[in-house]
Design a protein around this motif. Structure first.
Motif, PDB file in Angstrom:
ATOM      1  N   ILE A  86      14.770 -66.904 -33.697  1.00  0.00           N
ATOM      2  CA  ILE A  86      16.109 -66.317 -33.860  1.00  0.00           C
ATOM      3  C   ILE A  86      16.013 -65.042 -34.689  1.00  0.00           C
ATOM      4  O   ILE A  86      16.588 -64.002 -34.342  1.00  0.00           O
ATOM      5  CB  ILE A  86      17.061 -67.327 -34.526  1.00  0.00           C
ATOM      6  N   SER A 123      13.198 -63.647 -42.841  1.00  0.00           N
ATOM      7  CA  SER A 123      12.119 -64.341 -42.131  1.00  0.00           C
ATOM      8  C   SER A 123      10.807 -64.355 -42.911  1.00  0.00           C
ATOM      9  O   SER A 123       9.981 -65.249 -42.714  1.00  0.00           O
ATOM     10  CB  SER A 123      11.880 -63.680 -40.767  1.00  0.00           C
ATOM     11  N   ARG A 144      18.420 -67.239 -29.294  1.00  0.00           N
ATOM     12  CA  ARG A 144      19.354 -68.178 -29.900  1.00  0.00           C
ATOM     13  C   ARG A 144      19.665 -69.385 -29.023  1.00  0.00           C
ATOM     14  O   ARG A 144      20.212 -70.358 -29.516  1.00  0.00           O
ATOM     15  CB  ARG A 144      20.663 -67.448 -30.239  1.00  0.00           C
ATOM     16  N   MET A 179      13.746 -71.148 -35.811  1.00  0.00           N
ATOM     17  CA  MET A 179      14.407 -70.237 -36.739  1.00  0.00           C
ATOM     18  C   MET A 179      13.784 -68.851 -36.669  1.00  0.00           C
ATOM     19  O   MET A 179      14.490 -67.838 -36.619  1.00  0.00           O
ATOM     20  CB  MET A 179      14.307 -70.766 -38.173  1.00  0.00           C
ATOM     21  N   SER A 239      21.165 -72.779 -38.205  1.00  0.00           N
ATOM     22  CA  SER A 239      19.844 -72.358 -37.720  1.00  0.00           C
ATOM     23  C   SER A 239      19.112 -73.470 -36.990  1.00  0.00           C
ATOM     24  O   SER A 239      18.036 -73.245 -36.439  1.00  0.00           O
ATOM     25  CB  SER A 239      18.997 -71.870 -38.902  1.00  0.00           C
ATOM     26  N   TYR A 269      17.883 -60.371 -41.255  1.00  0.00           N
ATOM     27  CA  TYR A 269      17.035 -61.406 -40.670  1.00  0.00           C
ATOM     28  C   TYR A 269      15.542 -61.117 -40.843  1.00  0.00           C
ATOM     29  O   TYR A 269      14.757 -62.031 -41.099  1.00  0.00           O
ATOM     30  CB  TYR A 269      17.356 -61.577 -39.180  1.00  0.00           C
ATOM     31  N   GLY A 305      21.835 -68.985 -36.350  1.00  0.00           N
ATOM     32  CA  GLY A 305      20.902 -68.690 -37.435  1.00  0.00           C
ATOM     33  C   GLY A 305      21.608 -68.840 -38.765  1.00  0.00           C
ATOM     34  O   GLY A 305      22.073 -69.917 -39.123  1.00  0.00           O
TER      35      GLY A 305
END
Length: 321
Positions: free
Chosen positions: A93, A37, A99, A90, A186, A33, A25
């Protein structure tokens, strides 16, 4: 991590091609994250909604059956493919810590990202040529940009990028990967994957530079030549109002060019020379250059194109314009 995804680092002669890779990522920003996002998800939603709207409007509106709008539709399809190839993985993740990506899926993602990025650049060259003919040779516009000629341009753009990108997955597949299967990125960018190889990857590196020159550098050159001629034609117009009005027709395309090539320029610089740039910043720049143009293109052309504006208003008001 499963046993299939690990490497025996105690044996320096252990060479494997892993069945899966692990995408990190954005390394170093794992704690953020969820927050990261949100803008990525918003940009993807805007890109999908905006580009599908462009395609729908051009298909429904007979007055938009002109060369520029066909090229705009090609650009919209390209943007949809690029963003959809990258963003869902992405987000998986960021949201689910998913992942893993298979070796074949990684190569497929690599091919689609690089080939359609090249197509996007080629389409902008075609649109520059459209502007050049419209401004410098308006009387020959309809005879020059016939449907058959446009089809040849579109086919040339697709074939050039598709063929030039083909060696990427083949070169990537031939290298042995004995160090790690963890990709500090990513998505499966070519250089990010081959850097994991425990072999001399000069061929991949040199071919990447050749591809960059053959596509991006040459496209920028042709766009520069087109706009040199366009500016000469604009400055030869007799009145200031005529010059401003004619130049105004180029604003959308110039914004689209800037949104693509400026991030590519910074991404290339950080990849080749930015060893002191933090890794998370390099990954963010790479990700932005793939996602920002697909989001901006429908906004740029929606705001600057009166025919598209009128059709949008008609869709929202359910009235004839």
């Amino acid at each position: 991590m499963s046993g299939a995804n690990t490497t025996d680092f105690t044996n320096p002669f252990t060479f494997i091609n892993p069945s899966t890779f692990i995408l990190l990522g954005i390394p170093g920003l794992e704690a953020a994250y969820i927050w990261i996002s949100i803008p990525f998800c918003a940009m993807y939603a805007i890109a999908v909604l905006g580009n599908f709207t462009i395609l729908f409007i051009v298909k429904r509106e007979p007055s938009l059956r002109e060369p520029m709008y066909y090229f705009l539709c090609m650009l919209a399809v390209t943007d949809l493919v690029i963003s959809t190839t990258m963003v869902p993985k992405m987000l998986s993740i960021f949201w689910f810590n998913s992942r893993e990506i298979s070796f074949s899926a990684c190569l497929t993602q690599m091919y689609f990202l690089h080939s359609f990025s090249g197509m996007e650049s080629g389409i902008l060259v075609a649109m520059a040529f459209d502007s050049y003919v419209a401004i410098c040779h308006p009387l020959r516009y309809s005879t020059t940009l016939k449907k058959s000629f446009m089809a040849k341009i579109g086919l040339a753009v697709v074939l050039r990028s598709g063929i030039l990108t083909l060696p990427y997955p083949f070169l990537t597949r031939q290298w042995p990967y004995c160090r790690t299967n963890i990709i500090p990125h990513s998505c499966c960018r070519h250089i990010s994957v081959v850097n994991l190889a425990c072999a001399d990857i000069c061929i991949s590196s040199y071919y990447g530079l050749f591809n960059l020159f053959s596509v991006i550098v040459m496209d920028v050159f042709f766009i520069a030549v087109s706009y040199t001629q366009i500016l000469r034609a604009i400055f030869s117009l007799p009145t200031k109002d005529a010059r401003l009005k004619t130049f105004g027709t180029c604003i959308s395309h110039l914004c689209a060019i800037s949104s693509l090539y400026i991030p590519i320029f910074f991404s290339t610089l950080t990849q080749r020379f930015g060893h002191n740039v933090p890794l998370h910043l390099r990954v963010l720049i790479d990700s932005e250059y793939l996602l920002v143009p697909p989001m901006l293109h429908p906004i740029i052309y929606g705001v600057r194109t009166k025919q598209i504006q009128a059709r949008l208003l008609q869709l929202f008001t359910h009235k004839e314009t």
